[in-house]
Write a protein that holds these residues in place. Structure first.
Motif, PDB file in Angstrom:
ATOM      1  N   LEU A   1       0.886  -1.157   0.000  1.00  0.00           N
ATOM      2  CA  LEU A   1       0.000   0.000   0.000  1.00  0.00           C
ATOM      3  C   LEU A   1       0.922   1.203   0.000  1.00  0.00           C
ATOM      4  O   LEU A   1       1.899   1.241   0.754  1.00  0.00           O
ATOM      5  CB  LEU A   1      -0.897  -0.001   1.245  1.00  0.00           C
ATOM      6  CG  LEU A   1      -1.798  -1.223   1.421  1.00  0.00           C
ATOM      7  CD1 LEU A   1      -2.560  -1.128   2.744  1.00  0.00           C
ATOM      8  CD2 LEU A   1      -2.760  -1.363   0.258  1.00  0.00           C
ATOM      9  N   LEU A   2       0.645   2.164  -0.853  1.00  0.00           N
ATOM     10  CA  LEU A   2       1.527   3.319  -0.989  1.00  0.00           C
ATOM     11  C   LEU A   2       0.899   4.529  -0.315  1.00  0.00           C
ATOM     12  O   LEU A   2      -0.249   4.875  -0.589  1.00  0.00           O
ATOM     13  CB  LEU A   2       1.793   3.592  -2.468  1.00  0.00           C
ATOM     14  CG  LEU A   2       2.332   2.390  -3.258  1.00  0.00           C
ATOM     15  CD1 LEU A   2       2.427   2.711  -4.737  1.00  0.00           C
ATOM     16  CD2 LEU A   2       3.676   1.947  -2.713  1.00  0.00           C
ATOM     17  N   THR A   3       1.661   5.162   0.558  1.00  0.00           N
ATOM     18  CA  THR A   3       1.158   6.348   1.251  1.00  0.00           C
ATOM     19  C   THR A   3       1.293   7.557   0.343  1.00  0.00           C
ATOM     20  O   THR A   3       1.941   7.500  -0.717  1.00  0.00           O
ATOM     21  CB  THR A   3       1.948   6.595   2.552  1.00  0.00           C
ATOM     22  OG1 THR A   3       3.307   6.886   2.206  1.00  0.00           O
ATOM     23  CG2 THR A   3       1.891   5.383   3.479  1.00  0.00           C
ATOM     24  N   ASP A   4       0.708   8.663   0.754  1.00  0.00           N
ATOM     25  CA  ASP A   4       0.775   9.900  -0.038  1.00  0.00           C
ATOM     26  C   ASP A   4       2.209  10.383  -0.239  1.00  0.00           C
ATOM     27  O   ASP A   4       2.511  11.022  -1.237  1.00  0.00           O
ATOM     28  CB  ASP A   4      -0.055  11.004   0.637  1.00  0.00           C
ATOM     29  CG  ASP A   4      -1.541  10.722   0.567  1.00  0.00           C
ATOM     30  OD1 ASP A   4      -1.956   9.918  -0.302  1.00  0.00           O
ATOM     31  OD2 ASP A   4      -2.292  11.288   1.384  1.00  0.00           O
ATOM     32  N   ASN A   5       3.091  10.073   0.701  1.00  0.00           N
ATOM     33  CA  ASN A   5       4.488  10.506   0.554  1.00  0.00           C
ATOM     34  C   ASN A   5       5.362   9.437  -0.102  1.00  0.00           C
ATOM     35  O   ASN A   5       6.581   9.534  -0.093  1.00  0.00           O
ATOM     36  CB  ASN A   5       5.061  10.936   1.904  1.00  0.00           C
ATOM     37  CG  ASN A   5       5.130   9.802   2.907  1.00  0.00           C
ATOM     38  OD1 ASN A   5       4.732   8.676   2.609  1.00  0.00           O
ATOM     39  ND2 ASN A   5       5.636  10.091   4.091  1.00  0.00           N
ATOM     40  N   GLY A   6       4.731   8.398  -0.683  1.00  0.00           N
ATOM     41  CA  GLY A   6       5.457   7.375  -1.434  1.00  0.00           C
ATOM     42  C   GLY A   6       6.020   6.241  -0.608  1.00  0.00           C
ATOM     43  O   GLY A   6       6.723   5.382  -1.129  1.00  0.00           O
ATOM     44  N   GLU A   7       5.717   6.228   0.691  1.00  0.00           N
ATOM     45  CA  GLU A   7       6.191   5.138   1.545  1.00  0.00           C
ATOM     46  C   GLU A   7       5.450   3.850   1.217  1.00  0.00           C
ATOM     47  O   GLU A   7       4.254   3.857   0.936  1.00  0.00           O
ATOM     48  CB  GLU A   7       5.958   5.507   3.014  1.00  0.00           C
ATOM     49  CG  GLU A   7       6.488   4.491   3.982  1.00  0.00           C
ATOM     50  CD  GLU A   7       6.133   4.828   5.431  1.00  0.00           C
ATOM     51  OE1 GLU A   7       6.479   4.024   6.295  1.00  0.00           O
ATOM     52  OE2 GLU A   7       5.493   5.867   5.682  1.00  0.00           O
ATOM     53  N   LYS A   8       6.185   2.731   1.244  1.00  0.00           N
ATOM     54  CA  LYS A   8       5.600   1.413   0.995  1.00  0.00           C
ATOM     55  C   LYS A   8       5.252   0.762   2.331  1.00  0.00           C
ATOM     56  O   LYS A   8       6.103   0.667   3.212  1.00  0.00           O
ATOM     57  CB  LYS A   8       6.582   0.513   0.250  1.00  0.00           C
ATOM     58  CG  LYS A   8       7.032   1.005  -1.087  1.00  0.00           C
ATOM     59  CD  LYS A   8       8.050   0.061  -1.686  1.00  0.00           C
ATOM     60  CE  LYS A   8       9.198  -0.144  -0.736  1.00  0.00           C
ATOM     61  NZ  LYS A   8      10.422  -0.627  -1.298  1.00  0.00           N
ATOM     62  N   ILE A   9       4.017   0.296   2.439  1.00  0.00           N
ATOM     63  CA  ILE A   9       3.577  -0.446   3.611  1.00  0.00           C
ATOM     64  C   ILE A   9       3.032  -1.777   3.105  1.00  0.00           C
ATOM     65  O   ILE A   9       2.282  -1.811   2.132  1.00  0.00           O
ATOM     66  CB  ILE A   9       2.469   0.316   4.366  1.00  0.00           C
ATOM     67  CG1 ILE A   9       2.996   1.668   4.858  1.00  0.00           C
ATOM     68  CG2 ILE A   9       1.932  -0.510   5.528  1.00  0.00           C
ATOM     69  CD1 ILE A   9       1.914   2.586   5.377  1.00  0.00           C
TER      70      ILE A   9
END
Length: 194
Positions: A72-80
């Motif tokens: 899942l990609l956050t708004d700041n491009g972090e991968k979870i």
């Protein structure tokens, strides 16, 4: 052996296991005194030291589908890691039940059920990251051939090309990792005696 973790997909319903059902199956294994082991532990026999009081089980995934491993990609491009994909569920389950151990084998290919060329786990641009993450987490990566070919109808050259090319791609992604296992697509063994 699992194909898709989710509620729908390209497979017939019998190959799709919902996230909650997968959680329940892991719980059932734990309650019945199973512990997950790696393919390497099985092959070299070291699992016998791990499973003195427990029963060994090897969890495998075929076809590198989206529900097995999804970011899942956050708004700041972090991968979870999606908590409802196979990897996320195993991570959370073993965090709560470390005695079960975070072990599984992912047999990857690069072609989907419809014959379309796609990267493993179907999130283009993240295939290298996912393969490295799986290796770093201690999961096994296995060969499921490049194009999911049927060995029953394949020539020796076709089989060799399929196996070698997939190994080559994984080696480009992670030169330290060596694939040691194969899951034949369709469970089909070669008909040639060679």
């Amino acid at each position: 052996m699992y194909h898709e973790i989710g509620t729908s997909g390209a497979y017939s319903p019998r190959y799709i296991v919902s996230p909650n059902m997968f959680r329940n199956q892991l719980s059932t294994l734990l309650k019945n005194n199973f512990v997950s082991i790696s393919l390497d532990e099985y092959i070299d026999g070291s699992y016998q030291q791990i499973t003195k009081e427990k029963k060994p089980v090897i969890i495998t995934f075929d076809d590198s589908t989206p529900g097995q491993f999804r970011y899942l990609l956050t708004d700041n491009g972090e991968k979870i890691i999606d908590p409802n994909c196979g990897v996320g569920i195993i991570q959370e389950f073993t965090k709560q039940n470390p005695e079960f151990r975070m072990k599984a084998a992912f047999f990857i290919d690069y072609v989907d059920k419809m014959g379309n060329f796609e990267v493993p786990f179907k999130q283009t641009g993240y295939e290298s990251s996912k393969i490295n993450d799986l290796i770093d987490m201690g999961f096994d990566i296995g060969n499921h051939t490049l194009e999911h070919i049927d060995f029953k109808n394949a020539t020796i050259k076709q089989m060799n090309n399929q196996l070698q090319f997939l190994n080559y791609i994984v080696n480009l992604i992670n030169p330290e990792y060596k694939i040691k296992s194969l899951a034949e697509p369709f469970g089909a063994m070669p008909t040639t005696t060679k």
